[in-house]
Design a protein around this motif. Structure first.
Motif, PDB file in Angstrom:
ATOM      1  N   GLN A   1       0.858  -1.156   0.044  1.00  0.00           N
ATOM      2  CA  GLN A   1      -0.077  -0.211   0.072  1.00  0.00           C
ATOM      3  C   GLN A   1       0.754   1.292   0.023  1.00  0.00           C
ATOM      4  O   GLN A   1       0.462   2.152  -0.517  1.00  0.00           O
ATOM      5  N   THR A   2       1.956   1.170   0.310  1.00  0.00           N
ATOM      6  CA  THR A   2       2.905   2.448   0.507  1.00  0.00           C
ATOM      7  C   THR A   2       4.281   2.048   0.189  1.00  0.00           C
ATOM      8  O   THR A   2       4.821   0.979   0.410  1.00  0.00           O
ATOM      9  N   ASP A   3       4.858   2.918  -0.743  1.00  0.00           N
ATOM     10  CA  ASP A   3       6.044   2.911  -1.523  1.00  0.00           C
ATOM     11  C   ASP A   3       7.022   3.333  -0.432  1.00  0.00           C
ATOM     12  O   ASP A   3       6.922   4.182   0.280  1.00  0.00           O
ATOM     13  N   ARG A  66       8.353   3.082   7.078  1.00  0.00           N
ATOM     14  CA  ARG A  66       7.189   3.922   7.676  1.00  0.00           C
ATOM     15  C   ARG A  66       7.671   4.293   9.243  1.00  0.00           C
ATOM     16  O   ARG A  66       8.313   3.531   9.971  1.00  0.00           O
ATOM     17  N   ARG A  71       7.821  12.461   4.626  1.00  0.00           N
ATOM     18  CA  ARG A  71       6.781  12.148   3.704  1.00  0.00           C
ATOM     19  C   ARG A  71       5.618  12.532   4.395  1.00  0.00           C
ATOM     20  O   ARG A  71       5.475  13.480   5.456  1.00  0.00           O
ATOM     21  N   ASP A  72       4.335  11.962   4.055  1.00  0.00           N
ATOM     22  CA  ASP A  72       2.822  12.515   4.475  1.00  0.00           C
ATOM     23  C   ASP A  72       2.630  12.025   6.142  1.00  0.00           C
ATOM     24  O   ASP A  72       3.381  11.142   6.694  1.00  0.00           O
ATOM     25  N   PHE A  75       2.295   8.520   6.918  1.00  0.00           N
ATOM     26  CA  PHE A  75       3.673   7.463   6.904  1.00  0.00           C
ATOM     27  C   PHE A  75       4.416   7.693   8.159  1.00  0.00           C
ATOM     28  O   PHE A  75       4.896   6.908   8.874  1.00  0.00           O
ATOM     29  N   SER A  78       2.865   6.427  11.663  1.00  0.00           N
ATOM     30  CA  SER A  78       2.440   4.880  11.763  1.00  0.00           C
ATOM     31  C   SER A  78       3.330   4.342  12.814  1.00  0.00           C
ATOM     32  O   SER A  78       3.096   3.303  13.546  1.00  0.00           O
ATOM     33  N   ASP A  91       9.668  -2.975   7.208  1.00  0.00           N
ATOM     34  CA  ASP A  91       9.822  -2.724   5.871  1.00  0.00           C
ATOM     35  C   ASP A  91      11.282  -2.779   5.441  1.00  0.00           C
ATOM     36  O   ASP A  91      11.216  -3.203   4.251  1.00  0.00           O
TER      37      ASP A  91
END
Length: 180
Positions: A1-3, A66, A71-72, A75, A78, A91
């Motif tokens: 879901q997340t790069d 994460r 990042r946003d 992210f 988390s 990750d």
């Protein structure tokens, strides 16, 4: 879901037909992202350390998982309230496995971990993921229950909140070699 983004360092005299041990250069600090974003834009020590280890015959991987910055909000948050999960080592493990599937020169059976600055990433990685990380080095180790500088990012810990990150509670999991 997340790069997830990162960089890979190879030795200067790299031979794609050889197998190389892998070093995961990790951080578990919610205040930084350590993967170089450009040739000269990141902390020079991180770049130079990774390049030096590569010259010693390692494939060095730096991943911003994460929980890191730059990042946003989703992210970054988390790992909120679980500082040891900043740059989520899951990750890193998944990223290294994906790289090893693509590049046969990465020896997935010989993966080590080291940390940046004052973080427990290397020790936590060795204790929480003993089947993946075979060797680790750490220059500083701390007890997450008494860290105060990160409360601005993680909130004040509640009673027993960080117990899954207390290294003493995980010490029995150590199987590889760890240099402190």
């Amino acid at each position: 879901q997340t790069d997830i983004y990162g960089v890979v360092f190879r030795p200067t005299h790299f031979d794609p037909d050889k197998q190389y041990p892998v070093v995961d250069y990790a951080s578990c600090m919610p205040t930084v992202s350590i993967a170089p974003k450009g040739s000269f834009s990141s902390d020079g020590r991180i770049y130079l350390n990774a390049a030096a280890w590569a010259e010693l015959g390692f494939i060095v991987v730096i991943i911003d998982g994460r929980g890191t910055t730059s990042r946003d909000k989703a992210f970054h948050h988390s790992s909120y309230g679980r500082m040891h999960l900043a740059s989520n080592l899951n990750d890193h493990i998944h990223g290294i496995r994906q790289l090893a599937d693509r590049y046969n020169y990465m020896d997935i059976q010989r993966v080590g971990i080291t940390g940046w600055g004052g973080c427990n990433a290397a020790v936590y990685g060795m204790l929480a993921f003993p089947d993946f990380y075979k060797v680790g080095t750490a220059a500083s180790v701390y007890d997450v229950r008494i860290m105060q500088g990160f409360e601005i990012y993680q909130g004040a810990p509640q009673e027993g909140e960080y117990m899954d990150a207390v290294l003493g509670e995980l010490a029995g999991n150590l199987r590889g070699r760890l240099l402190l």
